[in-house]
Design a protein around this motif. Structure first.
Motif, PDB file in Angstrom:
ATOM      1  N   ILE A  92      38.627  23.059  61.065  1.00 43.71           N
ATOM      2  CA  ILE A  92      37.974  22.488  62.243  1.00 43.71           C
ATOM      3  C   ILE A  92      37.779  20.984  62.103  1.00 43.71           C
ATOM      4  O   ILE A  92      37.658  20.284  63.112  1.00 43.71           O
ATOM      5  CB  ILE A  92      36.638  23.195  62.570  1.00 43.71           C
ATOM      6  CG1 ILE A  92      35.595  22.980  61.484  1.00 43.71           C
ATOM      7  CG2 ILE A  92      36.868  24.659  62.856  1.00 43.71           C
ATOM      8  CD1 ILE A  92      34.187  23.416  61.912  1.00 43.71           C
ATOM      9  N   SER A  93      37.767  20.488  60.873  1.00 40.96           N
ATOM     10  CA  SER A  93      37.752  19.036  60.694  1.00 40.96           C
ATOM     11  C   SER A  93      39.027  18.423  61.264  1.00 40.96           C
ATOM     12  O   SER A  93      38.995  17.393  61.957  1.00 40.96           O
ATOM     13  CB  SER A  93      37.606  18.681  59.210  1.00 40.96           C
ATOM     14  OG  SER A  93      37.645  17.281  59.018  1.00 40.96           O
ATOM     15  N   ALA A  94      40.160  19.074  60.988  1.00 41.43           N
ATOM     16  CA  ALA A  94      41.429  18.611  61.550  1.00 41.43           C
ATOM     17  C   ALA A  94      41.454  18.804  63.058  1.00 41.43           C
ATOM     18  O   ALA A  94      41.946  17.938  63.801  1.00 41.43           O
ATOM     19  CB  ALA A  94      42.592  19.365  60.900  1.00 41.43           C
ATOM     20  N   LEU A  95      40.905  19.923  63.531  1.00 38.10           N
ATOM     21  CA  LEU A  95      40.865  20.180  64.968  1.00 38.10           C
ATOM     22  C   LEU A  95      40.017  19.138  65.692  1.00 38.10           C
ATOM     23  O   LEU A  95      40.380  18.683  66.788  1.00 38.10           O
ATOM     24  CB  LEU A  95      40.303  21.581  65.223  1.00 38.10           C
ATOM     25  CG  LEU A  95      40.141  22.005  66.690  1.00 38.10           C
ATOM     26  CD1 LEU A  95      41.493  22.022  67.404  1.00 38.10           C
ATOM     27  CD2 LEU A  95      39.459  23.371  66.780  1.00 38.10           C
ATOM     28  N   ALA A  96      38.903  18.755  65.094  1.00 37.43           N
ATOM     29  CA  ALA A  96      38.035  17.759  65.717  1.00 37.43           C
ATOM     30  C   ALA A  96      38.769  16.442  65.952  1.00 37.43           C
ATOM     31  O   ALA A  96      38.564  15.775  66.970  1.00 37.43           O
ATOM     32  CB  ALA A  96      36.794  17.531  64.851  1.00 37.43           C
ATOM     33  N   LYS A  97      39.637  16.072  65.021  1.00 36.11           N
ATOM     34  CA  LYS A  97      40.395  14.830  65.184  1.00 36.11           C
ATOM     35  C   LYS A  97      41.367  14.908  66.352  1.00 36.11           C
ATOM     36  O   LYS A  97      41.708  13.886  66.955  1.00 36.11           O
ATOM     37  CB  LYS A  97      41.156  14.515  63.892  1.00 36.11           C
ATOM     38  CG  LYS A  97      40.246  14.165  62.724  1.00 36.11           C
ATOM     39  CD  LYS A  97      41.046  13.892  61.465  1.00 36.11           C
ATOM     40  CE  LYS A  97      40.132  13.549  60.302  1.00 36.11           C
ATOM     41  NZ  LYS A  97      40.890  13.315  59.038  1.00 36.11           N
ATOM     42  N   LYS A  98      41.797  16.115  66.667  1.00 38.24           N
ATOM     43  CA  LYS A  98      42.760  16.297  67.761  1.00 38.24           C
ATOM     44  C   LYS A  98      42.086  16.386  69.125  1.00 38.24           C
ATOM     45  O   LYS A  98      42.638  15.918  70.122  1.00 38.24           O
ATOM     46  CB  LYS A  98      43.604  17.552  67.513  1.00 38.24           C
ATOM     47  CG  LYS A  98      44.580  17.424  66.352  1.00 38.24           C
ATOM     48  CD  LYS A  98      45.445  18.653  66.233  1.00 38.24           C
ATOM     49  CE  LYS A  98      46.499  18.497  65.144  1.00 38.24           C
ATOM     50  NZ  LYS A  98      47.469  17.428  65.470  1.00 38.24           N
ATOM     51  N   ILE A  99      40.910  17.003  69.198  1.00 34.64           N
ATOM     52  CA  ILE A  99      40.316  17.261  70.507  1.00 34.64           C
ATOM     53  C   ILE A  99      39.194  16.294  70.877  1.00 34.64           C
ATOM     54  O   ILE A  99      38.757  16.274  72.029  1.00 34.64           O
ATOM     55  CB  ILE A  99      39.801  18.711  70.612  1.00 34.64           C
ATOM     56  CG1 ILE A  99      38.616  18.954  69.669  1.00 34.64           C
ATOM     57  CG2 ILE A  99      40.917  19.708  70.340  1.00 34.64           C
ATOM     58  CD1 ILE A  99      37.982  20.325  69.824  1.00 34.64           C
ATOM     59  N   ILE A 100      38.700  15.506  69.895  1.00 38.47           N
ATOM     60  CA  ILE A 100      37.655  14.527  70.176  1.00 38.47           C
ATOM     61  C   ILE A 100      38.257  13.132  70.038  1.00 38.47           C
ATOM     62  O   ILE A 100      38.728  12.754  68.965  1.00 38.47           O
ATOM     63  CB  ILE A 100      36.463  14.692  69.223  1.00 38.47           C
ATOM     64  CG1 ILE A 100      35.880  16.111  69.324  1.00 38.47           C
ATOM     65  CG2 ILE A 100      35.379  13.657  69.526  1.00 38.47           C
ATOM     66  CD1 ILE A 100      34.785  16.400  68.316  1.00 38.47           C
ATOM     67  N   ALA A 101      38.240  12.381  71.104  1.00 39.17           N
ATOM     68  CA  ALA A 101      38.846  11.051  71.112  1.00 39.17           C
ATOM     69  C   ALA A 101      38.171  10.154  70.081  1.00 39.17           C
ATOM     70  O   ALA A 101      36.958  10.249  69.850  1.00 39.17           O
ATOM     71  CB  ALA A 101      38.732  10.427  72.499  1.00 39.17           C
ATOM     72  N   PRO A 102      38.945   9.255  69.443  1.00 40.20           N
ATOM     73  CA  PRO A 102      38.377   8.380  68.404  1.00 40.20           C
ATOM     74  C   PRO A 102      37.194   7.556  68.884  1.00 40.20           C
ATOM     75  O   PRO A 102      36.323   7.210  68.100  1.00 40.20           O
ATOM     76  CB  PRO A 102      39.563   7.487  68.028  1.00 40.20           C
ATOM     77  CG  PRO A 102      40.765   8.287  68.365  1.00 40.20           C
ATOM     78  CD  PRO A 102      40.401   9.082  69.581  1.00 40.20           C
ATOM     79  N   LYS A 103      37.145   7.215  70.165  1.00 39.91           N
ATOM     80  CA  LYS A 103      36.055   6.381  70.672  1.00 39.91           C
ATOM     81  C   LYS A 103      34.878   7.204  71.218  1.00 39.91           C
ATOM     82  O   LYS A 103      34.004   6.674  71.894  1.00 39.91           O
ATOM     83  CB  LYS A 103      36.583   5.449  71.757  1.00 39.91           C
ATOM     84  CG  LYS A 103      37.573   4.410  71.232  1.00 39.91           C
ATOM     85  CD  LYS A 103      37.996   3.424  72.316  1.00 39.91           C
ATOM     86  CE  LYS A 103      38.958   2.386  71.740  1.00 39.91           C
ATOM     87  NZ  LYS A 103      39.371   1.385  72.763  1.00 39.91           N
ATOM     88  N   THR A 104      34.870   8.495  70.893  1.00 36.11           N
ATOM     89  CA  THR A 104      33.780   9.367  71.333  1.00 36.11           C
ATOM     90  C   THR A 104      32.859   9.679  70.152  1.00 36.11           C
ATOM     91  O   THR A 104      33.307  10.236  69.144  1.00 36.11           O
ATOM     92  CB  THR A 104      34.334  10.685  71.907  1.00 36.11           C
ATOM     93  OG1 THR A 104      35.170  10.400  73.028  1.00 36.11           O
ATOM     94  CG2 THR A 104      33.192  11.595  72.343  1.00 36.11           C
ATOM     95  N   ALA A 105      31.595   9.314  70.285  1.00 41.19           N
ATOM     96  CA  ALA A 105      30.613   9.711  69.278  1.00 41.19           C
ATOM     97  C   ALA A 105      30.371  11.211  69.391  1.00 41.19           C
ATOM     98  O   ALA A 105      30.487  11.801  70.471  1.00 41.19           O
ATOM     99  CB  ALA A 105      29.311   8.943  69.493  1.00 41.19           C
ATOM    100  N   TYR A 106      30.026  11.843  68.286  1.00 40.00           N
ATOM    101  CA  TYR A 106      29.841  13.292  68.313  1.00 40.00           C
ATOM    102  C   TYR A 106      28.707  13.716  69.246  1.00 40.00           C
ATOM    103  O   TYR A 106      28.728  14.836  69.779  1.00 40.00           O
ATOM    104  CB  TYR A 106      29.558  13.812  66.907  1.00 40.00           C
ATOM    105  CG  TYR A 106      30.789  13.874  66.017  1.00 40.00           C
ATOM    106  CD1 TYR A 106      32.074  13.908  66.551  1.00 40.00           C
ATOM    107  CD2 TYR A 106      30.660  13.903  64.631  1.00 40.00           C
ATOM    108  CE1 TYR A 106      33.188  13.963  65.737  1.00 40.00           C
ATOM    109  CE2 TYR A 106      31.768  13.967  63.809  1.00 40.00           C
ATOM    110  CZ  TYR A 106      33.025  13.992  64.364  1.00 40.00           C
ATOM    111  OH  TYR A 106      34.132  14.054  63.552  1.00 40.00           O
TER     112      TYR A 106
END
Length: 224
Positions: free
Chosen positions: A126-140
């Motif tokens: 899910i760490s890898a998945l987070a990089k794919k589905i959450i844009a780099p400029k989006t805070a968690y």
């Protein structure tokens, strides 16, 4: 998600040792990344302690019950990943599981490698998945319910898949019905965990844009 003692006998544990060692190596890589990019050694230590305490509470304080071949726990893996980062989350899962076993369930310790693999590999996924589905400029703190649901579902599905693998590997296909019962019960966690993620993230919105704290990953309130 504890695999009970005896499900995988000693003669078959070599594979578990290999998968656990590999997962531990990946966890160390994430920990090193946290030292370089997310608060240094101090940040890693603080967040690892928080993660360990959280995991211990998940296992011993929150409701848990035996179903089929294993136990159902509210592990909240996606929550600790989003709040603390992958490195501290991995350390917390490993140490929390170990402390829980040493203090309350020493009979589970021979299965530590099996259970460690079951916890860590889905975390890395899910760490890898987070990089794919959450844009780099989006805070968690700004992720959507859909994104939280995707991460939670992926983590819980990964745990169910590993439990199924270990049960069938250790006992053969005769345990399929027990595996199915466990999987069905565990998917109930998916209904709850995304709401927990969003509630925790909503509470953390006040941190958006502020300097990082050693107790939380800087990505929580800041863009990557």
């Amino acid at each position: 998600m504890h695999i009970e003692p005896g499900v995988v006998d000693a003669a078959k544990m070599t594979l578990a040792y290999a998968t656990a060692a590999t997962a531990a190596g990946v966890g160390l890589k994430f920990a090193w990344d946290a030292i370089k990019n997310d608060g240094g050694v101090t940040g890693l230590v603080f967040r690892s302690v928080v993660a360990t305490l959280a995991v211990f509470i998940f296992f011993e304080v929150l409701p848990h019950f035996a179903v089929g071949v294993s136990e159902v726990h509210f592990i909240l893996g996606s929550t600790i990943l989003l709040m603390l980062g992958a490195g501290p989350a991995a350390i917390g899962l490993a140490l929390g599981l170990l402390v829980q076993g040493m203090l309350f369930a020493p009979s589970d310790l021979p299965m530590y490698a099996v259970n460690l693999t079951t916890l860590l590999v889905p975390l890395f996924a899910i760490s890898a998945l987070a990089k794919k589905i959450i844009a780099p400029k989006t805070a968690y703190v700004d992720i959507t319910y859909k994104q939280a649901f995707a991460l939670s579902t992926a983590y819980q599905a990964g745990i169910v898949a590993w439990v199924a693998f270990w049960a069938i590997y250790g006992q053969g296909f005769g345990v399929i019905s027990s595996v199915a019962s466990f999987g069905a019960a565990y998917m109930l966690v998916v209904v709850i965990e995304p709401f927990v993620d969003l509630a925790v993230l909503a509470a953390a919105k006040s941190l958006k844009g502020k300097d990082a704290t050693p107790f939380l990953t800087k990505r929580l309130g800041q863009a990557a």
